[in-house]
Design an enzyme around this catalytic site. Structure first.
Site, PDB file in Angstrom:
ATOM      1  N   ASN A  17       0.856  -1.194   0.000  1.00 22.56           N
ATOM      2  CA  ASN A  17       0.000   0.000   0.000  1.00 22.56           C
ATOM      3  C   ASN A  17       0.888   1.238   0.000  1.00 22.56           C
ATOM      4  OD1 ASN A  17      -2.489   1.506   0.358  1.00 22.56           O
ATOM      5  ND2 ASN A  17      -1.901   1.807   2.493  1.00 22.56           N
TER       6      ASN A  17
ATOM      7  N   HIS B  19       0.961   5.135   1.416  1.00 16.61           N
ATOM      8  CA  HIS B  19       0.284   5.969   2.416  1.00 16.61           C
ATOM      9  C   HIS B  19       0.930   7.351   2.451  1.00 16.61           C
ATOM     10  CE1 HIS B  19      -2.054   6.881   6.007  1.00 16.61           C
ATOM     11  NE2 HIS B  19      -0.962   7.439   6.491  1.00 16.61           N
TER      12      HIS B  19
ATOM     13  N   SER C  87       4.909   6.693   2.399  1.00 10.27           N
ATOM     14  CA  SER C  87       5.484   5.392   2.720  1.00 10.27           C
ATOM     15  C   SER C  87       4.842   4.316   1.866  1.00 10.27           C
ATOM     16  CB  SER C  87       5.222   5.031   4.202  1.00 10.27           C
ATOM     17  OG  SER C  87       5.643   6.052   5.078  1.00 10.27           O
TER      18      SER C  87
ATOM     19  N   ASP D 200      -2.444   0.595   8.156  1.00 12.03           N
ATOM     20  CA  ASP D 200      -1.171   1.282   7.912  1.00 12.03           C
ATOM     21  C   ASP D 200      -0.100   0.914   8.939  1.00 12.03           C
ATOM     22  OD1 ASP D 200      -2.410   2.630   5.756  1.00 12.03           O
ATOM     23  OD2 ASP D 200      -3.240   4.095   7.132  1.00 12.03           O
TER      24      ASP D 200
END
Lengths: 212, 212
Positions: A107, A109, A136, A145
């Protein structure tokens, strides 16, 4: 390495991946399919425009997360996906999904995790009054996260920033960081050890910082 | 602006201030006195070597924090101190101290706050597996490393870093950031608004980042 991308919105990070791929800058990573949970989101339109196969699994069709997760897994598996990239995908994925792609879901972020996880990361950064924030790329775990960080990039907060201007500057960094991380994973240079990520060879984060 | 520096240990950030001051790079800030809580710490020796007045208030001589705080305040006030810089000062200061120098006590911390406050910030960063950490200069409030952030600098975490190597690289940034923040405060360019710090004119953080 077959890469599936999941989107919910504008899909600008997907577009960055498409653009890098066209220039041959994703190494052995190949964008294979793009999925989403919103039928008419611009991200899906970008994928179609790029000639990529797409699928949509509408979360409103499922009463529980497990069913939604399994439908996504099934669609991705039908394309032999090795790596799943969440590029602005706004649904939390559960064990039924993550267990199907162990350590193979990443992912992006818009903050320097572990700072400012969750929604409105840019607003959180402004309200905290930090002078540096960033973005990130991380492996996705069961938390929000909280998974192991793969690469980061730093962004200066300006005195006159609002949420929109800061988000735009972070987004430009996301577009550099995410393709670099996907490439490094496809090159098998990214290893998880005790919930910390070791990047073999050239540092992704250092590369991106140096080219600031 | 008369600056008092408090140290407990090596005093390398004090030395950075002394060196910048000698080059005339602290603007209107003048190092006036150096205090400590440890009689024979190298920081106090550095101050003496630089010809600065020093004082030591041994916290072990006080049964309660308030008495220790008041003794520090008294020593600083006798030198007409306008700004107090904690440069590796390892005692938590209470209301008796902070109330005497409202919004005029700053600290340097080896992490990008709000991440990794408290002790062993570098070890915390390594254990969290972040790829970017840094240092922060902030106003001191009643919490531990929770006060408004004035300026920050980013530092790349290397794959082979241990606590010592990472600390050394962060320390080099501290030596650049702290004098720049002291100068900006002395130039009256640093304003606290709703617990957020506005830096008027040239950005301290941007200056330091650009010269990386």
């Amino acid at each position: 390495m077959n890469v599936g991308v999941l989107v919910s919105g504008r899909g600008t990070n997907l577009q960055a991946l498409i653009d890098r791929g066209r220039k041959g800058e994703l190494g052995p990573a190949r964008l294979t399919v793009v999925g989403g949970n919103v039928l008419d989101c611009p991200g899906i339109a970008r994928a179609r425009a790029a000639g990529l196969p797409t699928f949509v699994v509408d979360h409103r069709d499922y009463s529980a997360r497990a069913g939604f997760d399994r439908a996504l897994v099934s669609a991705l598996r039908s394309h032999q996906i090795d790596l799943v990239v969440l590029a602005g995908f706004m649904r939390v994925l559960g064990e039924d999904f993550l267990g199907s792609f162990p350590d193979r879901v990443i992912n992006i972020h818009p903050a320097l995790l572990p700072a400012f996880g969750g929604v409105h990361a840019q607003r959180q950064a402004l309200e905290a009054g930090v002078k540096i924030t960033g973005c990130s790329v991380h492996f996705v775990d069961a938390g929000v996260d909280t998974g192991p960080v793969i690469a980061q990039s730093a962004v200066l907060v300006h005195e006159d920033d609002d949420e929109e201007s800061l988000s735009a500057r972070i987004l430009a960094e996301e577009h550099r960081l995410l393709p670099a991380a996907v490439r490094a994973i496809a090159e098998r240079r990214v290893v998880i050890e005790n919930r910390r990520v070791r990047v073999l060879g050239e540092s992704i984060t250092g590369d991106v910082l140096r080219s600031l």
